[in-house]
Design an enzyme around this catalytic site. Sequence first.
Site, PDB file in Angstrom:
ATOM      1  N   SER A 137       0.859  -1.186   0.000  1.00 44.45           N
ATOM      2  CA  SER A 137       0.000   0.000   0.000  1.00 44.45           C
ATOM      3  C   SER A 137       0.893   1.234   0.000  1.00 44.45           C
ATOM      4  O   SER A 137       2.045   1.174   0.453  1.00 44.45           O
ATOM      5  CB  SER A 137      -0.882   0.014   1.252  1.00 44.45           C
ATOM      6  OG  SER A 137      -1.507   1.277   1.423  1.00 44.45           O
ATOM      7  N   TYR A 157      -2.319  -1.001  10.108  1.00 41.28           N
ATOM      8  CA  TYR A 157      -2.369  -1.131   8.646  1.00 41.28           C
ATOM      9  C   TYR A 157      -1.037  -0.687   8.054  1.00 41.28           C
ATOM     10  O   TYR A 157      -0.443  -1.394   7.229  1.00 41.28           O
ATOM     11  CB  TYR A 157      -3.523  -0.304   8.081  1.00 41.28           C
ATOM     12  CG  TYR A 157      -3.717  -0.520   6.602  1.00 41.28           C
ATOM     13  CD1 TYR A 157      -4.380  -1.648   6.132  1.00 41.28           C
ATOM     14  CD2 TYR A 157      -3.225   0.383   5.669  1.00 41.28           C
ATOM     15  CE1 TYR A 157      -4.549  -1.871   4.779  1.00 41.28           C
ATOM     16  CE2 TYR A 157      -3.385   0.170   4.310  1.00 41.28           C
ATOM     17  CZ  TYR A 157      -4.051  -0.951   3.870  1.00 41.28           C
ATOM     18  OH  TYR A 157      -4.201  -1.175   2.515  1.00 41.28           O
ATOM     19  N   ALA A 158      -0.562   0.472   8.472  1.00 40.84           N
ATOM     20  CA  ALA A 158       0.702   0.991   7.945  1.00 40.84           C
ATOM     21  C   ALA A 158       1.869   0.069   8.282  1.00 40.84           C
ATOM     22  O   ALA A 158       2.705  -0.245   7.424  1.00 40.84           O
ATOM     23  CB  ALA A 158       0.954   2.389   8.501  1.00 40.84           C
ATOM     24  N   SER A 211       1.877  -3.165   9.043  1.00 44.13           N
ATOM     25  CA  SER A 211       1.806  -4.468   8.373  1.00 44.13           C
ATOM     26  C   SER A 211       2.160  -4.342   6.896  1.00 44.13           C
ATOM     27  O   SER A 211       2.854  -5.205   6.338  1.00 44.13           O
ATOM     28  CB  SER A 211       0.416  -5.087   8.548  1.00 44.13           C
ATOM     29  OG  SER A 211      -0.601  -4.247   8.031  1.00 44.13           O
ATOM     30  N   LYS A 212       1.721  -3.284   6.248  1.00 42.46           N
ATOM     31  CA  LYS A 212       2.027  -3.106   4.834  1.00 42.46           C
ATOM     32  C   LYS A 212       3.498  -2.739   4.626  1.00 42.46           C
ATOM     33  O   LYS A 212       4.139  -3.187   3.662  1.00 42.46           O
ATOM     34  CB  LYS A 212       1.116  -2.048   4.217  1.00 42.46           C
ATOM     35  CG  LYS A 212      -0.339  -2.480   4.126  1.00 42.46           C
ATOM     36  CD  LYS A 212      -0.512  -3.708   3.248  1.00 42.46           C
ATOM     37  CE  LYS A 212      -1.962  -4.092   3.064  1.00 42.46           C
ATOM     38  NZ  LYS A 212      -2.126  -5.263   2.168  1.00 42.46           N
TER      39      LYS A 212
END
Length: 266
Positions: free
Chosen positions: A154, A178-179, A181-182
Amino acid sequence: MVSELTNLQGQTAVVTGGAGGLASTFCEALCELGADLMLLDCNEEAVRAAAARLHEKYGTEVTPLVVDLENEESLREAMAFALQHRPKLEILINGAAFCGSYRLEGWAVPFEQQSVEVWRRALEVNLTAAFTLSQGLAPALRASGNGRIINFGSIYGVSAPDFSLYEGLPDMGNPAAYAASKGGLIQLTKWLATVLAPDIRVNCLSPGGVYSIQSEEFVRRYSAKTPLGRMADSVDIAGVVVFLATDLSRYMTGQNLVVDGGWTVW
């Protein structure tokens, strides 16, 4: 020459998140090029419907597998099934993502309220599942002599979010999990590319915002901050999946392709 490079006849792709809206488009593209698919998804009804639709339209073999990516046992059962039926695999696409929901407690909330439990769930789906599948399917990918792994990162794995996009929009947010993990997935891509070469190429595709059901105000704000003046659609992403999944990219590994309409250029 191009038709040769993009020919996927007789090849099999394992796709996580295979019933998702984004996957539906790039899976169509893969089937159109002749690939058989194994679709992994947690939504039984949706993944069976997606498999039936693709098979009916393109005639390729499309197998639905119901899998909980947060559960290692479920993942290993799916891998065992895949390897039993296809001892040689050509493509693994780690396309599933834990995006959460504003209704999920501890997710799209201020940092001080973000939950460790939800953090762990996001890492399981977005990062650990990709590690587990890549490790477990590596022998089959290597056996093909031309294996490809495509991870879905992402822009928020490479850039910090602009929180002004979410001001006054209580149903939206951008959690730390989210940040993280991506970003981890992008680095895992580079690590795997060195370990699995030369028989398996590993690349990452990092999309910008893809239009789905966002509010009109969010779409306006996002588009105004993007050089191409719009959000992505699923076809924008499908073309890059085809590039990475075929021999069009045969001399590329360890790369993170950012497909964001120029968002990260600023």
